[in-house]
Design a protein around this motif. Structure first.
Motif, PDB file in Angstrom:
ATOM      1  N   LYS A 113     -70.710  -1.735 -37.301  1.00  0.00           N
ATOM      2  CA  LYS A 113     -70.250  -2.768 -38.237  1.00  0.00           C
ATOM      3  C   LYS A 113     -71.396  -3.730 -38.530  1.00  0.00           C
ATOM      4  O   LYS A 113     -72.013  -4.266 -37.606  1.00  0.00           O
ATOM      5  CB  LYS A 113     -69.086  -3.570 -37.649  1.00  0.00           C
ATOM      6  CG  LYS A 113     -67.934  -2.728 -37.162  1.00  0.00           C
ATOM      7  CD  LYS A 113     -67.177  -2.142 -38.305  1.00  0.00           C
ATOM      8  CE  LYS A 113     -65.963  -1.401 -37.792  1.00  0.00           C
ATOM      9  NZ  LYS A 113     -65.753  -0.132 -38.397  1.00  0.00           N
ATOM     10  N   THR A 116     -73.436   3.995 -40.160  1.00  0.00           N
ATOM     11  CA  THR A 116     -73.089   2.966 -41.138  1.00  0.00           C
ATOM     12  C   THR A 116     -73.905   3.207 -42.393  1.00  0.00           C
ATOM     13  O   THR A 116     -74.918   3.910 -42.374  1.00  0.00           O
ATOM     14  CB  THR A 116     -73.305   1.531 -40.607  1.00  0.00           C
ATOM     15  OG1 THR A 116     -72.551   0.613 -41.399  1.00  0.00           O
ATOM     16  CG2 THR A 116     -74.762   1.116 -40.621  1.00  0.00           C
ATOM     17  N   TYR A 129     -70.347  -2.052 -48.053  1.00  0.00           N
ATOM     18  CA  TYR A 129     -70.397  -0.737 -47.433  1.00  0.00           C
ATOM     19  C   TYR A 129     -70.418   0.312 -48.536  1.00  0.00           C
ATOM     20  O   TYR A 129     -69.820   0.131 -49.598  1.00  0.00           O
ATOM     21  CB  TYR A 129     -69.194  -0.517 -46.518  1.00  0.00           C
ATOM     22  CG  TYR A 129     -69.301  -1.278 -45.212  1.00  0.00           C
ATOM     23  CD1 TYR A 129     -70.119  -0.805 -44.188  1.00  0.00           C
ATOM     24  CD2 TYR A 129     -68.605  -2.461 -45.010  1.00  0.00           C
ATOM     25  CE1 TYR A 129     -70.239  -1.504 -42.995  1.00  0.00           C
ATOM     26  CE2 TYR A 129     -68.714  -3.157 -43.821  1.00  0.00           C
ATOM     27  CZ  TYR A 129     -69.534  -2.675 -42.817  1.00  0.00           C
ATOM     28  OH  TYR A 129     -69.652  -3.368 -41.643  1.00  0.00           O
ATOM     29  N   ARG A 148     -63.929   3.079 -45.372  1.00  0.00           N
ATOM     30  CA  ARG A 148     -64.334   4.022 -44.326  1.00  0.00           C
ATOM     31  C   ARG A 148     -64.571   3.268 -43.025  1.00  0.00           C
ATOM     32  O   ARG A 148     -65.115   2.160 -43.022  1.00  0.00           O
ATOM     33  CB  ARG A 148     -65.606   4.757 -44.738  1.00  0.00           C
ATOM     34  CG  ARG A 148     -66.057   5.723 -43.672  1.00  0.00           C
ATOM     35  CD  ARG A 148     -67.079   6.677 -44.160  1.00  0.00           C
ATOM     36  NE  ARG A 148     -67.483   7.548 -43.060  1.00  0.00           N
ATOM     37  CZ  ARG A 148     -68.521   8.321 -43.085  1.00  0.00           C
ATOM     38  NH1 ARG A 148     -69.276   8.371 -44.156  1.00  0.00           N
ATOM     39  NH2 ARG A 148     -68.813   9.056 -42.050  1.00  0.00           N
ATOM     40  N   HIS A 149     -64.169   3.862 -41.925  1.00  0.00           N
ATOM     41  CA  HIS A 149     -64.382   3.260 -40.603  1.00  0.00           C
ATOM     42  C   HIS A 149     -65.732   3.719 -40.065  1.00  0.00           C
ATOM     43  O   HIS A 149     -65.879   4.849 -39.616  1.00  0.00           O
ATOM     44  CB  HIS A 149     -63.257   3.658 -39.643  1.00  0.00           C
ATOM     45  CG  HIS A 149     -63.478   3.149 -38.255  1.00  0.00           C
ATOM     46  ND1 HIS A 149     -63.318   1.826 -37.932  1.00  0.00           N
ATOM     47  CD2 HIS A 149     -63.887   3.779 -37.126  1.00  0.00           C
ATOM     48  CE1 HIS A 149     -63.609   1.664 -36.641  1.00  0.00           C
ATOM     49  NE2 HIS A 149     -63.950   2.846 -36.137  1.00  0.00           N
ATOM     50  N   TYR A 150     -66.735   2.848 -40.166  1.00  0.00           N
ATOM     51  CA  TYR A 150     -68.059   3.156 -39.637  1.00  0.00           C
ATOM     52  C   TYR A 150     -68.139   2.716 -38.177  1.00  0.00           C
ATOM     53  O   TYR A 150     -67.654   1.628 -37.835  1.00  0.00           O
ATOM     54  CB  TYR A 150     -69.144   2.418 -40.432  1.00  0.00           C
ATOM     55  CG  TYR A 150     -69.364   2.935 -41.823  1.00  0.00           C
ATOM     56  CD1 TYR A 150     -70.044   4.130 -42.045  1.00  0.00           C
ATOM     57  CD2 TYR A 150     -68.924   2.220 -42.937  1.00  0.00           C
ATOM     58  CE1 TYR A 150     -70.276   4.601 -43.326  1.00  0.00           C
ATOM     59  CE2 TYR A 150     -69.153   2.683 -44.224  1.00  0.00           C
ATOM     60  CZ  TYR A 150     -69.828   3.872 -44.405  1.00  0.00           C
ATOM     61  OH  TYR A 150     -70.061   4.336 -45.674  1.00  0.00           O
TER      62      TYR A 150
END
Length: 154
Positions: free
Chosen positions: A41, A137, A31, A36-38
């Motif tokens: 996924k 993402t 990533y 980081r929370h995309y």
């Protein structure tokens, strides 16, 4: 007495497995921003063929999942050869995957690199942007372009 074809059959099977393994490969990816929370996924990247052959189509398949419903967006692709930025392209998300995309889905992009493309190692960054230009993402991975150019048969 019937001839024993077992050793020959095993040899043919082994050769077929080696040949198919060299034609497609799962690429390691990262990533862009660790931690980081995309919303989307990525679970895998497949490149067919691997290494990519100049002048012939190459397919990049990205396996992904989301709990959102993505009705439109764009795929932004940047390519580097060593430290040189060599290509940037933007594609409609729905051209590479059925929309709306939700749950598990696959992004597919096919490209034919010119026969004069230099062989070697390349890096690719792929960003998936939503309809409000939000980053869904971002991944990067490497791929190779083979040293052997295709030969025309006359």
């Amino acid at each position: 007495m019937a001839p024993n074809h077992r050793p020959r059959d095993l040899l043919l099977l082994a050769a077929a497995l080696l040949l198919s393994a060299s034609c497609a490969a799962a690429a390691d990816f990262e990533y862009c921003k660790k931690g980081r929370h995309y919303p989307v996924k990525v679970s895998g990247v497949e490149i067919v063929p691997d290494p990519v052959v100049r002048g012939e189509p190459a397919t990049f398949k990205i396996s992904a999942s989301t709990d959102k419903t993505i009705t439109k967006g764009k795929l932004v692709v940047d390519v580097w050869y060593f430290f040189f930025h060599v290509d940037s392209e933007t594609h409609d998300l729905c051209a590479g995957t059925p929309c709306p995309a939700t749950g598990e889905f696959e992004l597919t992009s096919e490209q034919t690199l010119p026969s004069y493309t230099p062989p070697g190692s390349y890096s690719l960054q792929m960003k998936l942007m939503g309809d409000k230009n939000e980053e869904l993402t971002c991944i990067s991975f490497g791929f190779s372009i083979g040293f052997v150019a295709p030969v025309a048969i006359m």
